[in-house]
Design a protein around this motif. Structure first.
Motif, PDB file in Angstrom:
ATOM      1  N   PRO A 239      32.326  33.315  41.060  1.00 49.77           N
ATOM      2  CA  PRO A 239      32.338  32.273  40.033  1.00 49.77           C
ATOM      3  C   PRO A 239      33.457  31.284  40.327  1.00 49.77           C
ATOM      4  CG  PRO A 239      32.224  34.462  39.044  1.00 49.77           C
ATOM      5  CD  PRO A 239      32.505  34.662  40.501  1.00 49.77           C
ATOM      6  N   VAL A 240      33.306  30.084  39.807  1.00 52.28           N
ATOM      7  CA  VAL A 240      34.315  29.055  40.047  1.00 52.28           C
ATOM      8  C   VAL A 240      35.668  29.516  39.507  1.00 52.28           C
ATOM      9  CG1 VAL A 240      34.967  26.668  39.600  1.00 52.28           C
ATOM     10  CG2 VAL A 240      32.567  27.255  39.972  1.00 52.28           C
ATOM     11  N   ASP A 241      36.667  29.504  40.388  1.00 57.96           N
ATOM     12  CA  ASP A 241      38.040  29.852  40.007  1.00 57.96           C
ATOM     13  C   ASP A 241      38.119  31.123  39.161  1.00 57.96           C
ATOM     14  OD1 ASP A 241      39.031  27.602  41.296  1.00 57.96           O
ATOM     15  OD2 ASP A 241      38.759  26.349  39.522  1.00 57.96           O
ATOM     16  N   ILE A 272      47.989  38.616  32.180  1.00 60.56           N
ATOM     17  CA  ILE A 272      48.770  37.377  32.123  1.00 60.56           C
ATOM     18  C   ILE A 272      47.917  36.199  32.571  1.00 60.56           C
ATOM     19  CG2 ILE A 272      50.716  36.149  33.161  1.00 60.56           C
ATOM     20  CD1 ILE A 272      52.184  38.844  33.277  1.00 60.56           C
ATOM     21  N   GLY A 273      47.152  36.392  33.665  1.00 58.13           N
ATOM     22  CA  GLY A 273      46.280  35.326  34.155  1.00 58.13           C
ATOM     23  C   GLY A 273      45.219  34.933  33.143  1.00 58.13           C
ATOM     24  N   LEU A 274      44.627  35.920  32.472  1.00 53.50           N
ATOM     25  CA  LEU A 274      43.629  35.628  31.441  1.00 53.50           C
ATOM     26  C   LEU A 274      44.266  34.901  30.258  1.00 53.50           C
ATOM     27  CD1 LEU A 274      41.693  39.026  31.479  1.00 53.50           C
ATOM     28  CD2 LEU A 274      40.769  36.809  32.183  1.00 53.50           C
ATOM     29  N   GLU A 275      45.446  35.364  29.856  1.00 51.06           N
ATOM     30  CA  GLU A 275      46.120  34.752  28.704  1.00 51.06           C
ATOM     31  C   GLU A 275      46.485  33.301  28.986  1.00 51.06           C
ATOM     32  OE1 GLU A 275      49.913  35.622  25.706  1.00 51.06           O
ATOM     33  OE2 GLU A 275      49.558  36.884  27.465  1.00 51.06           O
TER      34      GLU A 275
END
Length: 292
Positions: A239-241, A272-275
């Motif tokens: 998926p994109v990014d 952390i990346g999701l947040e």
């Protein structure tokens, strides 16, 4: 391997619905090649009547009175194929890639190792995929084999829509197949035919050095990939990014508790990346790769 032999025209009819030519009317999709308008894609009826990809549209129209000609959209065909790959990635296997080894992108490559048993086994899995695609108006043929090259060849030469080549039988399966299914350029296939090398068995038994000197190294690379002597990596579509975290190791790890521990260590940076993007997750894919 999933082959969609009429992907572009099937997609055109599916998206146009009632606005598309009737199924019994031959259809081609056209585009520009220099100053010529040529056939980019042709449906089954058109191909049965002698239309080939790359033929000037005027010749195709002379061959089939009443031929339906529409503008082709190769970029949109590729984008739609990538969306289909992502759909299969969610339902079948995390490793799915678009196959563009032919003249156009008309297939998908899957590595279902470790996933097929969750879907009823290889044969059941393939039949279900083909059934779903056919139900959407997309003609499909699918095959499982020990190598990508063998699966590619089987989808294009073996009767049936869902074919399973038993383990280690791909060598015997390939032997009598035409050299053309090795995904070689047309001029190379024609040149080998002039030398009497029309079957994969003939090529396998021929001296390599003269062939490489005359046709280049691609011929032996494709042969070795088909037989499994050389690995053919699959680069899965993503998926994109996507939000992803990873960990590399100097040596392979195999102990379940070690793998579990490092998975746990990857969770905090993933959160952390999701947040940071204001995202959550309903499903996470874990990919384990052995780099050689």
């Amino acid at each position: 391997m999933i082959w969609l032999p009429f992907w572009a025209t099937d997609r055109f009819r599916r998206e146009r619905g009632d606005g598309a030519p009737p199924p019994e009317q031959p259809l081609v999709l056209a585009g520009r090649e220099g100053n010529r308008r040529v056939v980019l894609a042709a449906d089954r009826a058109a191909r049965k009547s002698g239309v080939v990809i790359g033929m000037p549209v005027a010749n195709a129209q002379a061959l089939i009175p009443g031929l339906a000609v529409q503008d082709g959209q190769p970029d949109e065909d590729r984008a739609a194929l990538e969306r289909l790959a992502l759909w299969l990635q969610q339902r079948v296997s995390p490793i799915v890639a678009v196959d563009a080894s032919g003249k156009s992108a008309d297939g998908l490559v899957l590595d279902t190792t470790g996933a097929d048993h969750l879907l009823g086994g290889e044969a059941t899995m393939l039949r279900d995929i083909v059934r779903r695609l056919n139900g959407s108006g997309i003609m499909a043929r699918a095959a499982v084999a020990d190598t990508l090259g063998a699966a590619y060849a089987v989808t294009r030469t073996t009767p049936g829509t869902a074919i399973v080549v038993p383990p280690r039988e791909h060598v015997a399966t390939l032997a009598d197949m035409p050299v053309a299914v090795l995904r070689l350029p047309t001029n190379v296939v024609a040149g080998m035919a002039d030398l009497g090398l029309t079957r994969i068995r003939d090529l396998e038994n021929a001296p390599r050095a003269p062939l490489v000197l005359r046709f280049g190294p691609e011929i032996t690379r494709r042969l070795d990939q088909a037989y499994g002597r050389v690995e053919e990596p699959i680069l899965p579509i993503r998926p994109v990014d996507p939000v992803a975290v990873s960990r590399d190791f100097a040596e392979p790890i195999a102990a379940a508790e070690t793998i579990a521990r490092y998975i746990g260590m990857l969770v905090p940076p993933l959160c952390i990346g999701l947040e940071e993007r204001g995202l959550g997750a309903r499903r996470l894919d874990l990919l384990l790769r052995l780099l050689r």
